[in-house]
Design an enzyme around this catalytic site. Sequence first.
Site, mmCIF file in Angstrom:
data_model
loop_
_atom_site.group_PDB
_atom_site.id
_atom_site.type_symbol
_atom_site.label_atom_id
_atom_site.label_comp_id
_atom_site.label_asym_id
_atom_site.label_seq_id
_atom_site.Cartn_x
_atom_site.Cartn_y
_atom_site.Cartn_z
ATOM 1 N N CYS A 120 0.886 -0.918 -0.073
ATOM 2 C CA CYS A 120 -0.013 -0.172 0.161
ATOM 3 C C CYS A 120 1.056 1.064 0.246
ATOM 4 O O CYS A 120 2.115 1.318 0.445
ATOM 5 C CB CYS A 120 -1.116 -0.322 0.827
ATOM 6 S SG CYS A 120 -1.648 1.447 1.513
ATOM 7 N N GLY A 121 0.579 2.123 -0.914
ATOM 8 C CA GLY A 121 1.430 3.738 -1.035
ATOM 9 C C GLY A 121 1.687 4.402 0.415
ATOM 10 O O GLY A 121 2.798 4.870 0.108
ATOM 11 N N ASN A 166 -4.264 11.146 -4.388
ATOM 12 C CA ASN A 166 -4.936 10.722 -3.057
ATOM 13 C C ASN A 166 -5.236 11.432 -2.344
ATOM 14 O O ASN A 166 -4.458 11.536 -1.316
ATOM 15 C CB ASN A 166 -4.526 9.266 -3.066
ATOM 16 C CG ASN A 166 -5.258 8.275 -2.106
ATOM 17 O OD1 ASN A 166 -6.183 8.537 -1.959
ATOM 18 N ND2 ASN A 166 -4.306 7.415 -1.682
ATOM 19 N N SER A 173 -6.208 10.868 0.928
ATOM 20 C CA SER A 173 -6.406 9.561 1.422
ATOM 21 C C SER A 173 -7.062 9.294 2.239
ATOM 22 O O SER A 173 -6.336 9.909 3.695
ATOM 23 C CB SER A 173 -4.566 8.885 1.186
ATOM 24 O OG SER A 173 -4.497 7.541 2.153
ATOM 25 N N SER A 221 -5.923 7.615 4.802
ATOM 26 C CA SER A 221 -4.818 6.847 5.828
ATOM 27 C C SER A 221 -3.974 8.490 6.625
ATOM 28 O O SER A 221 -3.041 8.366 7.277
ATOM 29 C CB SER A 221 -3.197 6.512 4.976
ATOM 30 O OG SER A 221 -3.803 5.110 4.281
#
Length: 530
Positions: free
Chosen positions: A220-221, A378, A380, A382
């Site tokens: 995952c990035g 993105n 994200s 995250s």
Amino acid sequence: MSYQSQVQAAAAAVNGKSGWESISAESVARMRLQNRFQSGLDIARYTAAIMRRDMAAYDADPASYTQSLGCWHGFIGQQKLISIKKHFGTTDKRYLYLSGWMIAALRSEFGPLPDQSMHEKTSVPALIEELYTFLRQADARELGGLFRDLDAARAAGDTVKAKAIENQIDNFQTHVVPIIADIDAGFGNAEATYLLAKKMIEAGACALQIENQVSDEKQCGHQDGKVTVPHEDFVAKIRAIRYAFLELGVEDGIIVARTDSLGAGLTKQIAFSREPGDIGDQYNSFLDCEEIDVGQVGNGDVVISRNGKLLRPKRLASNLFQFRAGSGEDRCVLDCINSLQNGADLLWIETEKPHIGQIAGMVNRIREVIPTAKLVYNNSPSFNWTLNFRQQVYDAYVAAGKDVSAYDRARLMSVDYDGSELAQEADERIRTFQRDAAAQAGIFHHLITLPTYHTAALSTDNLAKEYFGDAGMLGYVKNVQRAEIRQGIACVKHQNMSGSDIGDDHKEYFAGEAALKAGGVHNTMNQFAA
């Protein structure tokens, strides 16, 4: 073609055929309108043209950026587009994003998996096909409602209303929009990438996003341990995708080249170099090396020669080679320029935080070479958006000499600060982030990779807490069904949403007065007619 022209065309195909007297030309026209797209390739060509127009519009005016949300099921994508049409009247510049992370976590036969390309590659085109199946059904459902309204207006002798409904049909906007689909690192070599790309395009994808990680080391990035490949390896996969688009006749297909170099400090290979300064030599120039002489070469050492010096790259026990610390941004810029020079259309730079200045710094360097460079970015989940932006505002206050004694930078996520001036300014920056980043950092498309994963978890938690607690059935009625009714959520009539009314229409076409239809007076969905 207008509604009446569609009816006339259907009549030309039906009338005069022996034994076809009971076939209604208007019903045929309606079914054709409800099934506008005959294949995934029709969708890919149609949506690729939309993206190309949107890219040109953004080049002319950065305020014309585009957006999407990641959807892990056809129903989720369908409801998103129905909602967009309801609230904004158009799907213009709104896309879908297909996240490899969500396929791994939610759509694999192995069960929940990390984002490491361990899921079945066939699940990716399968989800693309599923999303478009649900979007096409949304078209059929909405048009079916218009056809019913048209019949009612005609039955009432209201020609003005009937004409107005025909105009709505003529100007109907499809729910089918572009999908940017994640092909990860290609699931293998360039041939594997080509084969999967074809399946994804045949399912309807007009835009494929590929990253420069090693396929069998893919992460995952937003996790550690990422390993990149030399540029020539990545370019081979870009070419493979382009060949797939061209072979299938999707000449406007979009390739999004993603670089993970900002967070990837490792490479599996030393790039092949023919001469000083070529792309392989530039890639190798970022390796963390020590200068040695011939006598220091040890057993199994790998060494390279540069500018008359003998260099030994730092190699880990994993047999991976390490890049110099702090070289990530320079590698990102080189990755992006090389990708655009070798057939990519859009860029994706995976960052560790949502910071416009950081993104703009790299994009400006890329645009010195390629002025039209633009990003897919993105937004994200995250990132801790609240903490990141509160810290950005805190740092801005410090730089401006403003008193920050009331704040603890490390604790800015605390609810204690929610009503503070700093928190309000941070929220405003979050609100305008997409607009500002589009204008200042070259971001053409903003997406959130995993939003519906989180909304599904949150809404389920809230329902479970209420329904299994003291609220009982009221926990569902008050917070779900009543809210659906008040907000005009279409799937409150879940039988209609699942296609029951479309089925009734078909029964009437096929069986006439003998049709046994579900939508009669005893259908409990009639309770939601008001």
